[in-house]
Each structure stands twice: as structure tokens, then as C-alpha cells.
Design a protein around this motif. Sequence first.
Motif, PDB file in Angstrom:
ATOM      1  N   ASP A   1      26.907  39.945  27.006  1.00 34.87           N
ATOM      2  CA  ASP A   1      26.537  38.573  27.458  1.00 34.87           C
ATOM      3  C   ASP A   1      25.935  38.923  28.777  1.00 34.87           C
ATOM      4  O   ASP A   1      26.449  39.354  29.722  1.00 34.87           O
ATOM      5  CB  ASP A   1      27.738  37.692  27.428  1.00 34.87           C
ATOM      6  CG  ASP A   1      27.602  36.595  28.172  1.00 34.87           C
ATOM      7  OD1 ASP A   1      26.362  36.025  28.248  1.00 34.87           O
ATOM      8  OD2 ASP A   1      28.123  35.837  28.824  1.00 34.87           O
ATOM      9  N   GLU A   2      24.684  38.622  28.962  1.00 33.59           N
ATOM     10  CA  GLU A   2      23.732  38.722  30.130  1.00 33.59           C
ATOM     11  C   GLU A   2      24.193  40.187  30.811  1.00 33.59           C
ATOM     12  O   GLU A   2      24.557  40.270  32.046  1.00 33.59           O
ATOM     13  CB  GLU A   2      24.233  37.747  31.121  1.00 33.59           C
ATOM     14  CG  GLU A   2      23.599  36.360  30.472  1.00 33.59           C
ATOM     15  CD  GLU A   2      24.236  34.972  31.095  1.00 33.59           C
ATOM     16  OE1 GLU A   2      25.216  35.400  31.958  1.00 33.59           O
ATOM     17  OE2 GLU A   2      23.981  34.030  30.615  1.00 33.59           O
TER      18      GLU A   2
ATOM     19  N   HIS B   1      26.692  42.048  30.536  1.00 39.00           N
ATOM     20  CA  HIS B   1      27.903  42.430  30.352  1.00 39.00           C
ATOM     21  C   HIS B   1      28.487  42.962  29.042  1.00 39.00           C
ATOM     22  O   HIS B   1      28.303  42.161  28.034  1.00 39.00           O
ATOM     23  CB  HIS B   1      28.962  41.097  30.994  1.00 39.00           C
ATOM     24  CG  HIS B   1      28.714  41.029  32.405  1.00 39.00           C
ATOM     25  ND1 HIS B   1      29.417  41.590  33.309  1.00 39.00           N
ATOM     26  CD2 HIS B   1      27.861  40.090  33.077  1.00 39.00           C
ATOM     27  CE1 HIS B   1      29.198  41.387  34.510  1.00 39.00           C
ATOM     28  NE2 HIS B   1      28.002  40.323  34.411  1.00 39.00           N
TER      29      HIS B   1
ATOM     30  N   ILE C   1      31.088  43.006  26.553  1.00 34.46           N
ATOM     31  CA  ILE C   1      32.432  42.383  26.056  1.00 34.46           C
ATOM     32  C   ILE C   1      33.436  43.161  25.286  1.00 34.46           C
ATOM     33  O   ILE C   1      34.387  43.317  25.736  1.00 34.46           O
ATOM     34  CB  ILE C   1      31.966  41.043  25.590  1.00 34.46           C
ATOM     35  CG1 ILE C   1      31.133  40.112  26.309  1.00 34.46           C
ATOM     36  CG2 ILE C   1      33.297  40.245  25.275  1.00 34.46           C
ATOM     37  CD1 ILE C   1      30.777  38.622  25.612  1.00 34.46           C
TER      38      ILE C   1
ATOM     39  N   SER D   1      26.177  26.820  18.892  1.00 36.86           N
ATOM     40  CA  SER D   1      25.436  28.157  19.007  1.00 36.86           C
ATOM     41  C   SER D   1      26.421  29.262  19.343  1.00 36.86           C
ATOM     42  O   SER D   1      27.379  29.295  19.797  1.00 36.86           O
ATOM     43  CB  SER D   1      24.366  27.886  20.055  1.00 36.86           C
ATOM     44  OG  SER D   1      24.937  27.311  21.235  1.00 36.86           O
TER      45      SER D   1
END
Lengths: 146, 146
Positions: A64-65, A67, A69, A88
Motif C-alpha cells: 500500500d503506497e 509500504h 504489508i 473496492s
Amino acid sequence: MLIIEKVLLLKNSEIFKNSRETDLVEIASICEECSFDKDVLIFSKGDKGNCMYFIYSGKVLIHDEGHEIVTLGENEIFGELSLLDTESRSASVTTLADCVLLKIEQEAFYDVIATNTDILKGIMRTLCKRLREQDRVTIEMKKVMS
Amino acid sequence: MLIIEKVLLLKNSEIFKNSRETDLVEIASICEECSFDKDVLIFSKGDKGNCMYFIYSGKVLIHDEGHEIVTLGENEIFGELSLLDTESRSASVTTLADCVLLKIEQEAFYDVIATNTDILKGIMRTLCKRLREQDRVTIEMKKVMS
């Protein structure tokens, strides 16, 4: 892949481990096998999601952006929330190796569970378990931060 | 409390907001009204949980080993995970004011949902939503901590 192999893969996953084999044959029959090369973006955060994936072989990164996870491998699943609700994608997924995945589409899945409370209950128990784990993680992080 | 009042309370809660009124009448009929004074421990972390609560009036504190997790008020619910799975309570709950609560027992609840996929799907969507929120919180905390 044979139906019986698909059933075994489903049975090994957290989401279906409490389901009966007879129910899983129905689910297995709507699983589509698909292959991805290494370093392929399977979906992006914000995409409209209408399917989930089981990892038969290979490895993927949930990110995520910028990062990282979590890394997921064989017998693990991703994209399951978008199968179950209508939101989404909450993160992006990229392959870290050549992958063979099983894909379940939302519409076919809802046809199967419409008449099958046992599968639904198994899924619900799994979601509860994950919420409890998440709650524990959040409380631990809060303790560390305070 | 009248059945219709119970239906409205259920409808206002996150877990049942997607359920149809006709389904909620069934759930309302198994809700038991109960009162608690201020500063009463309703259940402790680790207790075997077999019911969930809706707050009709009053306020409660969810806490864990001296840590305040969250305060909940009217129209909010607690103990729902133990209704849905078979695990013990993950935190303790104490009243912060005189409370009137609606209690749903697991056995009666399972009788109702055994034949009602719509209620189950609504609950599943709610659990997914909470998991997504939790995932977001965890990612944000990880960003802060790194």
C-alpha cells in the motif's frame, strides 16, 4: 487441476477449513485456475474487486503506497473481503514469483452460498477470528505507543 | 419494550442495518430486555461468551487489563464476536451509567439464522467492513511507528 485438488486447496485455507468436503466440491467447481508471471500487478488499491484468489503455488506481496504489508504463499488467500462485500480493494497485490492461482468470482460464489448456511457460518467464524486477532494487535500497538 | 421498538433498535445497529424489517422481527422476538446499575461488570475478559448486547440507554466501557479501549453508548452493540463464534470474551465490559440493554443468546440466534441467509450476509458484510477499518488502523499505526 482436478476438482479433488481444488477441494484440498480450499480445505487448507483459513476461510473454508470448517466447511464440509461436499460443500467444497460446489465451491471448487466455480474456481478458475490462472497463471501469473513474476512481478505482475494483480490488482491495485481502489480497484473495484469482484473476486478472491487462492495461492496454489508462488508468492505475492500485499502493499500500500510503497509500504509492504505482508507476503503470502502457498495455501494462503487474498482479496477475500471484496468477494464478500462490495467495496473496492484496500491494498495492491504484486507477484514475487511465477504463480498459479485459483480465482473465485463473486457472482458464482453468491449463487453457491445463497442456499448454503454452513459455508456462510464457516466464513463468518473465520472473519470473527481475524477481527479478534486484529483487535489484539491494535491493543498491543496502543500499549507500545502510550 | 414493544417488538417494534426492538426492531428499530436493531435496524440502527451496524450489524443489522442491511437486514430487512421482516427478518428483524424474528431477531427482535428473541431479544431479552435487561437492566444494569452504574459501575457493574457485565462480563470479564476470558469469560465464555454466549450472547451479545445492544445498548438501548446508558453507556459502557470496554477495557482490558486497566487499558480503556472504547466507550459505547445508545444504539451501539458489544459482545457480538462471542455470539458469532465460540471463543471467550476478548475484553471486559463495565457500565458507566444505569443501562437498559437488549440481550441476544447464541442458541436462539442460531435457530433464526439457520434458515435465513440474508441476515447472515448482512452480518458478513458488517464484519468485512470492520476488518477493513481495522486493517486501515493497523497500517496507519505501522507508518507512525516506522
